[in-house]
Design a protein around this motif. Structure first.
Motif, PDB file in Angstrom:
ATOM      1  N   GLY A 249       0.736  24.207  62.516  1.00 59.38           N
ATOM      2  CA  GLY A 249       0.281  23.482  62.809  1.00 59.38           C
ATOM      3  C   GLY A 249      -0.365  22.757  63.247  1.00 59.38           C
ATOM      4  O   GLY A 249      -1.455  23.346  63.729  1.00 59.38           O
ATOM      5  N   LEU A 250      -0.214  21.063  63.582  1.00 63.01           N
ATOM      6  CA  LEU A 250      -1.313  20.188  64.040  1.00 63.01           C
ATOM      7  C   LEU A 250      -0.965  19.447  65.053  1.00 63.01           C
ATOM      8  O   LEU A 250       0.107  18.579  65.500  1.00 63.01           O
ATOM      9  N   GLU A 251      -2.037  19.333  65.804  1.00 60.04           N
ATOM     10  CA  GLU A 251      -1.752  18.646  67.546  1.00 60.04           C
ATOM     11  C   GLU A 251      -3.404  17.336  66.834  1.00 60.04           C
ATOM     12  O   GLU A 251      -4.120  17.539  66.853  1.00 60.04           O
ATOM     13  N   VAL A 252      -2.735  16.253  66.023  1.00 67.67           N
ATOM     14  CA  VAL A 252      -3.965  15.167  66.114  1.00 67.67           C
ATOM     15  C   VAL A 252      -3.851  14.303  67.236  1.00 67.67           C
ATOM     16  O   VAL A 252      -2.524  13.378  67.277  1.00 67.67           O
ATOM     17  N   HIS A 253      -5.099  14.026  67.708  1.00 69.61           N
ATOM     18  CA  HIS A 253      -5.965  13.190  68.735  1.00 69.61           C
ATOM     19  C   HIS A 253      -5.888  11.695  68.178  1.00 69.61           C
ATOM     20  O   HIS A 253      -7.233  11.722  67.016  1.00 69.61           O
ATOM     21  N   VAL A 254      -5.807  10.772  68.269  1.00 69.86           N
ATOM     22  CA  VAL A 254      -5.972   9.164  67.056  1.00 69.86           C
ATOM     23  C   VAL A 254      -6.445   8.546  68.740  1.00 69.86           C
ATOM     24  O   VAL A 254      -5.284   7.750  69.364  1.00 69.86           O
ATOM     25  N   GLU A 255      -7.747   8.132  68.726  1.00 71.57           N
ATOM     26  CA  GLU A 255      -8.138   6.781  69.779  1.00 71.57           C
ATOM     27  C   GLU A 255      -7.594   5.432  69.392  1.00 71.57           C
ATOM     28  O   GLU A 255      -7.605   4.650  68.295  1.00 71.57           O
TER      29      GLU A 255
ATOM     30  N   ILE B  34       7.757  15.878  62.640  1.00 74.14           N
ATOM     31  CA  ILE B  34       7.004  15.730  63.284  1.00 74.14           C
ATOM     32  C   ILE B  34       7.461  16.081  65.160  1.00 74.14           C
ATOM     33  O   ILE B  34       9.050  14.744  64.940  1.00 74.14           O
ATOM     34  N   GLU B  35       7.388  16.599  66.007  1.00 76.88           N
ATOM     35  CA  GLU B  35       8.107  16.882  66.575  1.00 76.88           C
ATOM     36  C   GLU B  35       8.130  15.288  67.323  1.00 76.88           C
ATOM     37  O   GLU B  35       8.761  14.929  68.576  1.00 76.88           O
ATOM     38  N   ARG B  36       6.750  15.055  67.783  1.00 70.43           N
ATOM     39  CA  ARG B  36       6.285  13.822  68.837  1.00 70.43           C
ATOM     40  C   ARG B  36       5.252  13.417  68.209  1.00 70.43           C
ATOM     41  O   ARG B  36       4.174  13.923  68.346  1.00 70.43           O
ATOM     42  N   ILE B  37       5.686  11.989  68.781  1.00 62.70           N
ATOM     43  CA  ILE B  37       4.345  11.263  69.246  1.00 62.70           C
ATOM     44  C   ILE B  37       4.487  11.035  70.895  1.00 62.70           C
ATOM     45  O   ILE B  37       5.496   9.882  70.894  1.00 62.70           O
ATOM     46  N   HIS B  38       3.410  10.862  71.637  1.00 63.08           N
ATOM     47  CA  HIS B  38       3.176  10.203  72.560  1.00 63.08           C
ATOM     48  C   HIS B  38       1.882  10.119  73.049  1.00 63.08           C
ATOM     49  O   HIS B  38       0.658   9.602  72.419  1.00 63.08           O
ATOM     50  N   ILE B  39       1.942   9.152  74.184  1.00 63.50           N
ATOM     51  CA  ILE B  39       0.321   8.149  74.882  1.00 63.50           C
ATOM     52  C   ILE B  39      -0.238   9.589  75.399  1.00 63.50           C
ATOM     53  O   ILE B  39       0.573   9.839  76.438  1.00 63.50           O
ATOM     54  N   GLU B  40      -1.900   9.245  75.937  1.00 60.85           N
ATOM     55  CA  GLU B  40      -2.030   9.800  77.153  1.00 60.85           C
ATOM     56  C   GLU B  40      -4.050   9.153  76.804  1.00 60.85           C
ATOM     57  O   GLU B  40      -4.515   8.720  75.853  1.00 60.85           O
ATOM     58  N   GLU B  41      -4.285   9.408  77.849  1.00 55.28           N
ATOM     59  CA  GLU B  41      -5.760   9.050  78.227  1.00 55.28           C
ATOM     60  C   GLU B  41      -6.882   9.972  77.401  1.00 55.28           C
ATOM     61  O   GLU B  41      -6.393  11.091  78.249  1.00 55.28           O
ATOM     62  N   ASP B  42      -7.605   9.599  77.085  1.00 52.53           N
ATOM     63  CA  ASP B  42      -8.905  10.155  76.859  1.00 52.53           C
ATOM     64  C   ASP B  42      -9.922  11.119  77.828  1.00 52.53           C
ATOM     65  O   ASP B  42     -10.174  10.459  78.872  1.00 52.53           O
TER      66      ASP B  42
ATOM     67  N   ILE C 184      -0.178  12.933  67.852  1.00 47.37           N
ATOM     68  CA  ILE C 184       0.628  13.413  66.789  1.00 47.37           C
ATOM     69  C   ILE C 184       1.416  14.979  66.739  1.00 47.37           C
ATOM     70  O   ILE C 184      -0.130  15.290  66.251  1.00 47.37           O
ATOM     71  N   VAL C 185       2.355  15.561  67.057  1.00 48.82           N
ATOM     72  CA  VAL C 185       1.995  17.026  67.294  1.00 48.82           C
ATOM     73  C   VAL C 185       3.323  17.161  65.690  1.00 48.82           C
ATOM     74  O   VAL C 185       4.638  16.641  65.782  1.00 48.82           O
ATOM     75  N   THR C 186       3.003  18.213  65.158  1.00 48.00           N
ATOM     76  CA  THR C 186       3.470  18.946  64.006  1.00 48.00           C
ATOM     77  C   THR C 186       4.521  19.940  64.096  1.00 48.00           C
ATOM     78  O   THR C 186       4.271  20.404  64.820  1.00 48.00           O
ATOM     79  N   LYS C 187       5.730  20.504  63.601  1.00 46.37           N
ATOM     80  CA  LYS C 187       6.509  20.915  63.714  1.00 46.37           C
ATOM     81  C   LYS C 187       5.478  21.927  62.633  1.00 46.37           C
ATOM     82  O   LYS C 187       5.075  21.471  61.472  1.00 46.37           O
ATOM     83  N   PRO C 188       5.441  23.391  63.175  1.00 46.19           N
ATOM     84  CA  PRO C 188       4.852  24.076  62.093  1.00 46.19           C
ATOM     85  C   PRO C 188       5.359  24.360  60.468  1.00 46.19           C
ATOM     86  O   PRO C 188       5.947  25.757  60.128  1.00 46.19           O
ATOM     87  N   ASP C 189       5.383  23.177  59.693  1.00 42.79           N
ATOM     88  CA  ASP C 189       5.911  23.007  58.597  1.00 42.79           C
ATOM     89  C   ASP C 189       4.861  23.609  57.199  1.00 42.79           C
ATOM     90  O   ASP C 189       5.255  23.904  56.232  1.00 42.79           O
ATOM     91  N   MET C 190       3.720  23.105  57.835  1.00 39.72           N
ATOM     92  CA  MET C 190       2.329  23.675  56.426  1.00 39.72           C
ATOM     93  C   MET C 190       2.015  25.303  56.420  1.00 39.72           C
ATOM     94  O   MET C 190       1.967  26.236  57.737  1.00 39.72           O
TER      95      MET C 190
END
Length: 478
Positions: free
Chosen positions: A9-15, A119-127, A153-159
């Motif tokens: 599973g991946l947690e992708v952080h995007v500015e 895709i489990e969730r997409i949320h906003i947060e500060e760096d 961007i938090v994926t489900k453990p599908d890969m």
């Protein structure tokens, strides 16, 4: 050992590329002198209050639509409490149980087959800020990045493999570029990811996962995944068990290092952010964002493969850049050359130029009309394949008109039979050994003779005509 399977599973952080930071009016820019792009709010000085950047929410909703998520019209922000020296207030404002977007998916092409990654969730947060180690025992803090808006961007453990993770990450990057919410400059930290990996024997329950932090490039993520699969497999093979851990990825040495054990959500002591109100999105605005979405690269890829006959690799290369996809689509619309010719030139010379220079197609000034002219000239036999390549390289580098470039650079193919016949005689007489090899059954010798003819004509001889002339003369014994 029994067959070992991996779960990833991946947690992708995007500015996000908003003009200002997430909770203050400081500019959201990269490269300023340390601690010059800060204010009392992003430095968390006593008495300051955050104010949410509306555009960051809209960017998150746009990505939610792109990844087929349910958009939560009502959501909230939370405090995630932990101490790091690059986080001056010792907590991060994020979203815990009610994110902006959730329960989505992304379809990717893996070995010609469509695979769905949840895709489990997409949320906003500060760096957070940035730590700078000066080579001695000192560590300096640059707070310029504090408060820069992120989506996670938090994926489900599908890969199941690093290859699938690579394809997923490349698709995410392309989507972000298409919808225009991030510049995706990995060298500037605009897109990063954390990796969760577990292994188990086939048919048995999913194993305990370990998380890799500090993964600053897609290639590093893939190396980290492969290392963790190997490390965990070896532990299981020796009769050991995997413990829940957060590990730091050391890409320089190619190893993961233990940071902390058994980190759970309760360790962060989440609670609603008291200084910010509920996020309430307007249904009409959510619908407008959806209606204005462009065709996304993963959907373009599927269309190019199914409708245009491109293979997975070609479709991915073309759709990896909005510029390249737009150029290709316009060539298809104009119908002035074959789809195959346009695709070959974009995958070949144009992609090489973009990779070598870092420039976009719009910076070169090349148009679909001129690209079609070059492809058409080659298809009609007016210029050779190498001539088309030369013309395109000139067009990319300096602009201009295809017809003028072909004439100025002397790229027209010579189709005069008398000239070509004389050239064939000359090549055969000067290369008697190759001619004899061909007559004795070594058919591959013809390639050398044709090459000599093209060299002598400086690439202007018509390849198909010169081949026919040489072959006929050798068969007749001339």
């Amino acid at each position: 050992m029994a067959n070992i399977e991996a779960v990833i599973g991946l947690e992708v952080h995007v500015e996000l590329n908003t003009s200002s930071k997430l909770y203050c009016s400081c500019k959201n820019i990269f490269g300023a002198e340390p601690n010059t792009n800060v204010c009392p709010v992003c430095l968390s000085l006593p008495g300051t209050l955050p104010r949410l950047n509306k555009q960051a929410c809209y960017h998150a909703v746009k990505m939610g639509h792109a990844l087929n998520c349910r958009i939560n019209r009502i959501s909230r922000q939370d405090r995630k409490n932990y101490f790091y020296p690059d986080l001056p207030k010792a907590y991060q404002i994020t979203q815990a149980d009610i994110p902006l977007c959730e329960n989505g998916y992304l379809d990717i092409l893996v070995d010609g087959n469509v695979k769905r990654v949840g895709i489990e969730r997409i949320h906003i947060e500060e760096d957070a800020g940035k730590l700078i180690h000066d080579g001695s025992d000192n560590t300096l803090c640059d707070y310029n990045r504090c408060g820069v808006p992120l989506i996670e961007i938090v994926t489900k453990p599908d890969m199941k493999s690093s290859a699938e993770a690579r394809i997923f990450l490349e698709n995410i990057r392309s989507i972000l570029l298409y919808i225009g919410i991030s510049d995706c400059k990995m060298q500037e930290g605009s897109i990063r990811c954390d990796v969760n990996v577990s292994v188990h024997e086939a048919g048995s329950p999913v194993g305990t996962r370990c998380e890799l932090k500090n993964v600053n490039s897609f290639s590093a993520a893939l190396r980290g995944i492969e290392y963790e699969i190997k490390r965990q497999t070896e532990i299981i093979g020796k009769g050991g068990s995997i413990e829940r851990e957060t590990r730091r990825w050391d890409d320089k040495n190619g190893i993961s290092i233990l940071m902390r054990n058994k980190e759970n959500a309760e360790d962060y002591r989440f609670f609603p952010e008291p200084d910010l109100g509920t996020i309430a999105l307007d249904e009409k605005e959510i619908a407008e964002i959806r209606e204005n979405m462009p065709e996304l690269p993963n959907k373009k890829m599927l269309r190019y493969v199914k409708e245009h006959g491109l293979n997975d690799s070609e479709a991915f290369i073309i759709t990896s850049s909005p510029d390249k996809a737009a150029l290709y689509d316009e060539c298809v619309r104009l119908q002035r050359c074959s789809i195959r010719s346009a695709a070959n030139r974009i995958v070949g010379e144009i992609t090489k130029f973009m990779n070598d220079t870092g420039k976009s197609i719009s910076e070169t000034g090349i148009t679909a009309e001129e690209l079609c002219e070059i492809c058409s000239a080659h298809e009609k036999g007016l210029i050779s394949s190498s001539g088309a390549k030369t013309a395109l390289e000139e067009l990319i580098a300096h602009g201009g008109r295809t017809e003028e470039i072909i004439k100025r650079m002397g790229l027209e193919q010579n189709t005069d039979i008398a000239y070509l016949s004389e050239l064939a005689d000359k090549v055969i007489s000067e290369n008697e050994r190759s001619a004899a090899d061909y007559r004795n059954g070594k058919k591959s010798a013809i390639s050398f003779l044709i090459g000599q003819a093209m060299k002598a004509s400086k690439g202007r001889a018509d390849p198909s005509k010169i081949r026919n002339l040489i072959e006929n003369k050798l068969k007749k014994g001339e």
